[in-house]
Design a protein around this motif. Structure first.
Motif, short mmCIF file in Angstrom:
data_model
loop_
_atom_site.label_atom_id
_atom_site.label_comp_id
_atom_site.label_asym_id
_atom_site.label_seq_id
_atom_site.Cartn_x
_atom_site.Cartn_y
_atom_site.Cartn_z
N VAL A 48 69.59 48.40 -13.77
CA VAL A 48 69.81 47.92 -12.42
C VAL A 48 71.05 47.06 -12.37
N ALA A 49 71.37 46.38 -13.49
CA ALA A 49 72.54 45.52 -13.52
C ALA A 49 73.82 46.32 -13.31
N ASP A 50 73.81 47.61 -13.63
CA ASP A 50 74.98 48.43 -13.38
C ASP A 50 75.24 48.51 -11.89
N ASP A 51 76.48 48.62 -11.52
CA ASP A 51 76.80 48.73 -10.10
C ASP A 51 76.57 50.17 -9.66
N VAL A 52 75.38 50.44 -9.21
CA VAL A 52 75.04 51.82 -8.83
C VAL A 52 75.79 52.26 -7.58
N GLN A 53 76.31 51.30 -6.82
CA GLN A 53 77.08 51.68 -5.63
C GLN A 53 78.31 52.50 -5.99
N ALA A 54 78.83 52.28 -7.20
CA ALA A 54 79.97 53.07 -7.64
C ALA A 54 79.59 54.54 -7.77
N LYS A 55 78.29 54.79 -7.96
CA LYS A 55 77.81 56.16 -8.08
C LYS A 55 77.42 56.76 -6.73
N GLN A 56 77.41 55.93 -5.70
CA GLN A 56 77.15 56.46 -4.35
C GLN A 56 78.47 57.01 -3.81
N TRP A 57 78.82 58.18 -4.29
CA TRP A 57 80.14 58.76 -4.10
C TRP A 57 80.54 58.93 -2.64
N TYR A 58 79.56 59.00 -1.75
CA TYR A 58 79.84 59.29 -0.35
C TYR A 58 80.29 58.07 0.45
N GLY A 114 74.06 44.66 -7.05
CA GLY A 114 74.56 45.95 -7.52
C GLY A 114 73.60 47.09 -7.34
N SER A 115 72.60 46.91 -6.47
CA SER A 115 71.61 47.96 -6.22
C SER A 115 72.14 48.95 -5.19
N LEU A 116 71.34 49.96 -4.88
CA LEU A 116 71.73 50.94 -3.87
C LEU A 116 72.01 50.26 -2.53
N LYS A 117 73.05 50.72 -1.86
CA LYS A 117 73.36 50.19 -0.54
C LYS A 117 73.12 51.26 0.51
N GLY A 118 72.40 50.90 1.55
CA GLY A 118 72.11 51.85 2.61
C GLY A 118 73.31 52.11 3.49
N LEU A 119 73.32 53.26 4.13
CA LEU A 119 74.40 53.57 5.05
C LEU A 119 74.32 52.68 6.28
N ALA A 120 73.13 52.18 6.60
CA ALA A 120 72.95 51.29 7.75
C ALA A 120 72.28 50.00 7.28
N PRO A 121 73.02 49.13 6.58
CA PRO A 121 72.40 47.93 5.98
C PRO A 121 71.91 46.90 6.98
N GLY A 122 72.24 47.07 8.25
CA GLY A 122 71.74 46.16 9.27
C GLY A 122 70.46 46.64 9.92
N VAL A 146 68.05 74.53 9.61
CA VAL A 146 69.04 73.58 9.11
C VAL A 146 69.90 73.15 10.30
N ASP A 147 69.88 71.88 10.62
CA ASP A 147 70.67 71.36 11.74
C ASP A 147 71.92 70.62 11.30
N LEU A 148 71.81 69.85 10.22
CA LEU A 148 72.93 69.07 9.72
C LEU A 148 72.88 69.06 8.20
N SER A 149 73.95 68.63 7.57
CA SER A 149 73.96 68.43 6.13
C SER A 149 74.50 67.05 5.82
N ALA A 150 74.08 66.50 4.67
CA ALA A 150 74.44 65.13 4.30
C ALA A 150 74.38 65.00 2.78
N PRO A 151 74.94 63.93 2.22
CA PRO A 151 74.88 63.75 0.77
C PRO A 151 73.44 63.72 0.26
N GLY A 152 73.16 64.49 -0.78
CA GLY A 152 71.81 64.53 -1.32
C GLY A 152 71.76 64.74 -2.81
N GLN A 153 72.91 64.64 -3.46
CA GLN A 153 72.96 64.97 -4.88
C GLN A 153 73.99 64.11 -5.60
N GLY A 154 73.64 63.69 -6.81
CA GLY A 154 74.62 63.04 -7.66
C GLY A 154 74.68 61.53 -7.58
N PHE A 155 73.60 60.88 -7.12
CA PHE A 155 73.56 59.42 -7.12
C PHE A 155 72.17 58.95 -7.53
#
Length: 413
Positions: A23-33, A106-114, A228-237
């Motif tokens: 968890v100490a790793d900055d996983v946000q760096a892996k949130q490529w989107y 350094g945990s996961l950050k949401g697209l809508a943090p508010g 299928v209506d839309l597509s969004a990031p779903g892989q690699g984080f």
């Protein structure tokens, strides 16, 4: 019907054996989107403040670094509140973080943090404790109906089932009649020549979301079809893959994550335009999605395209069209959303201002595969590549040498 819980899901089966990362790793760096979507720039216009997302899943651990203060633990309706903050798989907590996580430590950050999460723990595959625990745990249909009667604007459903259970469909109709934006994962059954979308994504009035990877290729595991209506990031984080909540696992992949991120995008837009209806928010997501094919001929793999909420947020005068016209009315087989509540109530301040159900609505697709939380990542370098410049307007879908190869006319659902 208790049979629902026995067959819905396979929520985290594919995450077994994945290597943990501290968890100490900055996983946000892996949130490529986050970078390509220009998240930091979007957050200057909107963070999702004032928008509540009802998360119907395996429960939500409200005490992870990313979710402290983000989960409205007292707002789950009492009738379906049983152990709503006890996550029995880690799946629901991941979805909550992808939507509204703060990224603390350094945990996961949401697209809508508010935005805020209202947790619902339902009976899905993976629930342990025997018959007594299952009896106490709400079924998906119960939670959907309960959420429909709250002030949550968005209902996220990152789960699925191969069969269209009638009680879930009726709950979906009820929630849609209340003006809720219903978002669901299309499933992880892989692309095929047919239609293998899971439910509830396959029902009318649900926005079905497919997955794309870092190369902006539609994920090989992502189900395809008319829903299928839309597509969004779903892989690699990363994401949580157990109930210890001590370390993330890398590559927790699935259309579940894509649905959660799409919910975050919707929260950003609705927060910036709190007076908009579900029709306008949905239309904005569709109209700004990255694609090169005709909007009236969506792709069976990527739908109307890859989500790009920035294009809405950067334009203070963005015109979202009629508040009372469902942009998916042809696919939905009716105009329920046009007759739903004219404006969703906002229970808290936002940063700026800015439908009747057919009794026998046609199905939105066919009875297909299960929409699950994760799928082991496979190579997606085949003939369904969605190249989208996330921060710009350009987009191209390459399928066998031409975008027309994937386009298909939608039928009434």
């Amino acid at each position: 019907m208790r049979a629902v819980g026995a067959v819905v899901g396979a929520l985290a089966a594919a995450t077994v054996g994945l290597a943990p990362s501290a968890v100490a790793d900055d996983v946000q760096a892996k949130q490529w989107y986050l970078g390509p979507m220009q998240a930091e720039q979007m957050w200057k216009a909107s963070t999702g403040k004032g928008v509540k997302v009802a998360l119907i899943d395996t429960g939500v651990n409200a005490n992870t670094p990313s979710l402290k203060g983000q989960v409205l633990t007292g707002e789950t309706p009492a009738s379906v509140a049983y152990r709503s903050t006890v996550d029995y798989e880690g799946h629901g907590t991941t979805m909550a973080e992808l939507i509204a996580g703060t990224g603390a430590g350094g945990s996961l950050k949401g697209l809508a943090p508010g935005a805020k999460i209202v947790p619902y723990r339902v009976e899905l595959k993976g629930l342990k404790g025997g018959a007594a625990e299952k009896k106490k745990t709400p079924e998906p249909a119960e939670a959907i109906r309960a959420a429909a009667d709250t002030d949550a604007k968005i209902i996220n459903m990152s789960f699925g089932n191969a069969a269209p259970f009638p009680e879930v469909e009726e709950a979906i109709k009820y929630a849609a009649s209340k003006g809720k934006l219903l978002i669901a994962a299309v499933g992880n059954k892989g692309r095929s020549s047919g239609d293998n979308i899971g439910y509830p994504a396959g029902f009318p009035y649900v926005v079905g979301v497919a997955s794309a990877d870092k190369s902006l290729t539609v994920s090989k595991f992502s189900s395809s079809g008319n829903s299928v209506d839309l597509s969004a990031p779903g892989q690699g984080f990363p994401g949580w893959c157990d109930t210890n909540f001590r370390s993330y696992c890398d590559d927790v992949n699935g259309t579940s994550s894509a649905a959660a991120i799409a919910s975050g995008a919707a929260a950003l837009i609705w927060s910036a335009h709190p007076d908009w209806t579900v029709n306008q928010v949905t239309r904005a997501l569709i109209d700004t999605a990255g694609r090169t094919w005709a909007k009236n001929n969506p792709s069976k793999y990527a739908g109307y395209g890859f989500i790009r909420p920035r294009l809405v947020l950067e334009n203070a005068d963005y015109e979202a069209g009629s508040a009372h016209v469902d942009p998916l009315r042809a696919e939905n087989g009716g105009d329920l959303l046009a007759k739903s509540t004219a404006s969703s109530a906002s229970s808290s301040s936002a940063p700026s201002p800015s439908a009747s159900i057919p009794s026998q609505a046609p199905e939105k697709g066919s009875t297909g595969g299960t929409s699950a939380a994760g799928s082991s990542a496979e190579s997606s370098n085949d003939n369904s590549t969605l190249w989208v410049v996330l921060g710009a307007v350009a987009a191209v879908l390459v399928v066998g040498g031409g975008g027309v190869a994937v386009a298909r006319a939608r039928r009434a659902r």
